[in-house]
Enzyme design. Structure first.
Site, short mmCIF file in Angstrom:
data_model
loop_
_atom_site.label_atom_id
_atom_site.label_comp_id
_atom_site.label_asym_id
_atom_site.label_seq_id
_atom_site.Cartn_x
_atom_site.Cartn_y
_atom_site.Cartn_z
N CYS A 2 0.83 -1.20 0.00
CA CYS A 2 0.00 0.00 0.00
C CYS A 2 0.86 1.25 0.00
O CYS A 2 2.08 1.19 0.00
CB CYS A 2 -0.90 0.01 1.23
SG CYS A 2 -1.88 -1.49 1.43
N SER A 367 11.42 -12.15 -5.44
CA SER A 367 12.67 -11.79 -6.10
C SER A 367 13.85 -12.38 -5.33
O SER A 367 13.70 -12.84 -4.20
CB SER A 367 12.82 -10.27 -6.19
OG SER A 367 13.31 -9.75 -4.96
#
Length: 651
Positions: A2, A367
């Site tokens: 967010c 990642s």
């Protein structure tokens, strides 16, 4: 994932302007396109932009405790939230959602400021406790999620996930001066980013990783408080085989906790060791095929896509590859606006593109970021260790004058093979280990920065040198082990200021959440107990990780030379960007600052474009600084109607 922002009156209960808070919140809409909500009460305003990942139905923010006396806005993920819900329910707390956000308000009620020690994840949050008249902010241990703040002269305190939310307040209301901090400029041209806690603007700061900030109404804004640091003890007695087995267990668990999601999830797959390891472990933990994304380049020198395809084939992933033209430099101005501060890592371009590709298929991507810092993967680590062994052979009283002289007189030979580029080696040998590593990491090294800046700007610096950033952290490292020291320095500087900043802004620009299992803090704490000899062996970096992964990844993926995620700057500046570079660096925008020596700017360009030296990193940093001045500093106010004045803040 967010965007959060807000306003707190540290002196009283002045009403917060809803329209101003709305502007601050809207400036970060890209971070959370699904919903946007505000909470206002006397002297407090909180804003939240939501990218729905967990508890989509009931996890809206701002979120409250049972009696609405505590309210929080939160950016990130707390991976152990289910265990914490059970623990807090046993203490009598009543939950109305199944979100990790609600854990924060109840943890605050039970444990106060120490609640952050219980959280495992990436997070930045701010909460207001009406009963205690206390405002509290926190940032995760590794600085994966950002947090900016500013304390204004009138007692107004601002915060936000990105600096642009604070600038939106200034545009709408005034009060936040856009005075550029000369010390930040010095850090930028040394490191390519402005190091925590500084920002490019004098009045704004970053909350450092592993820190909290507690404000109580009627009291001055204090200094942030550290709640976590990484201690390299290197004292675990463990065999190589045992370490490999335990590493796989810990890394698999770090990946596993990051697979929670109510939206499509996948992974970046560059073809390097770290991302390939994450994909291999995901495949073993997932019921169906893993979604993977990769960027290829039409220039073979920069293209790793064949190695990514090898891993994708082995694990039968749903693999998406997009080839990017090697002259993909149209993002320069967009990146300047995106990062809000000057940012000189050119790999921001392919990072932006791979996030753009991933978001077409998933909302969450894992990642391999942090793997080089955790496992000793950078080539510069091995260079540093070699130089440390050389330095140890000579006393400082002899080494410093001898090699200092050789470093000054030896010619710079970018055109020569690496083994013949002795100038940097001599310069490094004359320095302390910390100074040598800073010298190695610098885009523009000390003499080059000195030549770049004008006498006026040197007066503004008043003797400050960006090497102070490294010295400050080294003083707290608690280790003199050569590898552990530079790993610690990178985790406090490069990982936070460059890697995490790059990935956060690039991913959030596309409303994509990125999770980094190799920055899992329990994993890092365990790795910090292992001897450095397990991490680098001979000339092989990431030795422990590679040996552990041999049953899971092809030899060519594990042991090929490291390529990196780069773009062809040197060729750009001698070809398609030749005139644009000259116009930007020698144009009136940099000239009007009075901070740079024009003759030095001309020399850098002329030598590079003539092929005599490779000044591409320095020239890119200048080009991005000019873009920052145009796109951020000179950007006209959206509401006040007046462009901000450019001022260098005195020190």
């Amino acid at each position: 994932m967010c965007g959060i922002t807000g306003i707190f009156d540290t002196r009283g209960t002045r009403a917060v302007d809803r329209g101003v808070l709305q502007c601050m919140n809207d400036s970060q809409q890209h971070r959370g396109p699904d919903e946007g909500s505000l909470h206002l009460e006397p002297g407090v305003g909180l804003g939240h932009r939501r990218l729905s990942i967990i508890d989509i139905a009931t996890g809206q923010q701002p979120l409250f405790n049972e009696d609405h006396s505590v309210v929080v806005v939160f950016n990130g993920e707390i991976y152990n939230y289910r265990e914490l819900i059970s623990e807090l329910q046993a203490l009598g707390h009543v939950f109305r959602t199944q979100s990790d956000t609600e854990v924060i308000v109840h943890a605050w009620e039970s444990w106060g400021e120490d609640c952050v020690r219980r959280f495992r994840g990436m997070f930045a949050f701010a909460l207001w406790d009406r009963n205690r008249q206390t405002f509290f902010m926190a940032r995760d241990r590794l600085g994966v999620k950002p947090m900016y703040y500013a304390s204004l002269d009138d007692g107004t305190f601002l915060f936000g996930s990105e600096l642009k939310s604070l600038l939106a307040y200034s545009d709408a209301h005034g009060g936040l001066r856009r005075d550029i901090d000369p010390l930040a400029v010095e850090e930028y041209f040394a490191l390519g980013y402005v190091a925590e806690p500084r920002t490019i603007f004098r009045q704004a700061l970053k909350l450092p990783p592993g820190h909290t900030l507690t404000l109580r109404r009627g009291q001055p804004v204090p200094e942030p408080r550290e709640y976590w640091d990484l201690h390299f003890t290197l004292d675990r007695d463990i065999s190589a085989a045992e370490a490999q087995d335990e590493l796989l267990h810990r890394l698999r668990e770090a990946v596993s906790v990051r697979l929670m999601s109510e939206v499509p999830l996948g992974a970046f797959l560059s073809g390097g060791v770290d991302s390939s390891a994450v994909v291999a472990l995901m495949a073993g933990l997932s019921d169906g095929p893993v979604n993977t994304c990769a960027i290829g380049f039409d220039d073979p020198q920069f293209n790793e896509s064949a190695f990514a395809q090898t891993v994708a084939d082995r694990y039968q992933t749903n693999h998406r590859l997009e080839t990017v033209h090697s002259d993909d430099f149209d993002l320069i101005d967009q990146l300047a606006r995106l990062y809000d501060e000057p940012f000189a890592d050119s790999s921001a371009i392919p990072t932006y593109r791979v996030c753009q590709l991933a978001r077409q298929h998933v909302t969450v991507a894992l990642s391999g970021d942090g793997g080089d810092e955790a496992f000793g993967g950078y080539r510069r680590y091995r260079t540093h260790l070699t130089e440390e062994r050389r330095r140890a052979r000579l006393p400082a009283g002899l080494r410093e004058p001898l090699f200092g002289l050789l470093g000054r007189v030896y010619p710079k030979a970018d055109w020569a093979p690496r083994v013949l580029r002795a100038k940097t080696t001599f310069e490094g040998m004359a320095r302390t280990p910390v100074e040598a590593y800073f010298h190695q990491m610098s885009i523009l090294r000390g003499p080059a920065r000195s030549a770049l800046f004008s006498p006026r700007f040197h007066r503004e610096l008043a003797g400050y040198n960006a090497s102070e950033v490294f010295r400050r952290h080294a003083a707290r490292a608690g280790t003199d082990d050569p590898l552990a020291l530079v790993q610690y320095l990178d985790m406090k500087t490069y990982l936070v200021g460059d890697i995490n900043t790059k990935v956060d802004r690039a991913s959030m620009a596309h409303s994509l959440e990125v999770r980094e299992p190799m920055m899992d803090h329990p994993l890092l704490e365990w790795l910090a107990t292992l001897p450095s000899s397990l991490k680098i062996k001979g000339n092989e970096g990431k030795h422990l990780l590679k040996k552990a992964l041999e049953p899971h990844l092809p030899h060519d993926v594990l042991y090929r030379p490291k390529m990196g995620f780069a773009v062809p700057l040197a060729r750009w500046f001698r070809g398609p960007l030749k005139q644009r570079l000259r116009s930007a660096v020698l144009g009136e925008r940099l000239a009007n600052t009075g901070w740079f020596e024009r003759s030095e700017l001309e020399r850098l360009i002329d030598q590079h474009q003539a092929g005599r030296h490779d000044h591409s990193a320095a020239l890119w940093s200048l080009m991005m600084f000019e873009a920052f001045l145009r796109q951020v500093v000179d950007a006209p106010s959206s509401r006040a109607g007046n462009p901000p004045a450019l001022v260098v803040a005195p020190h």
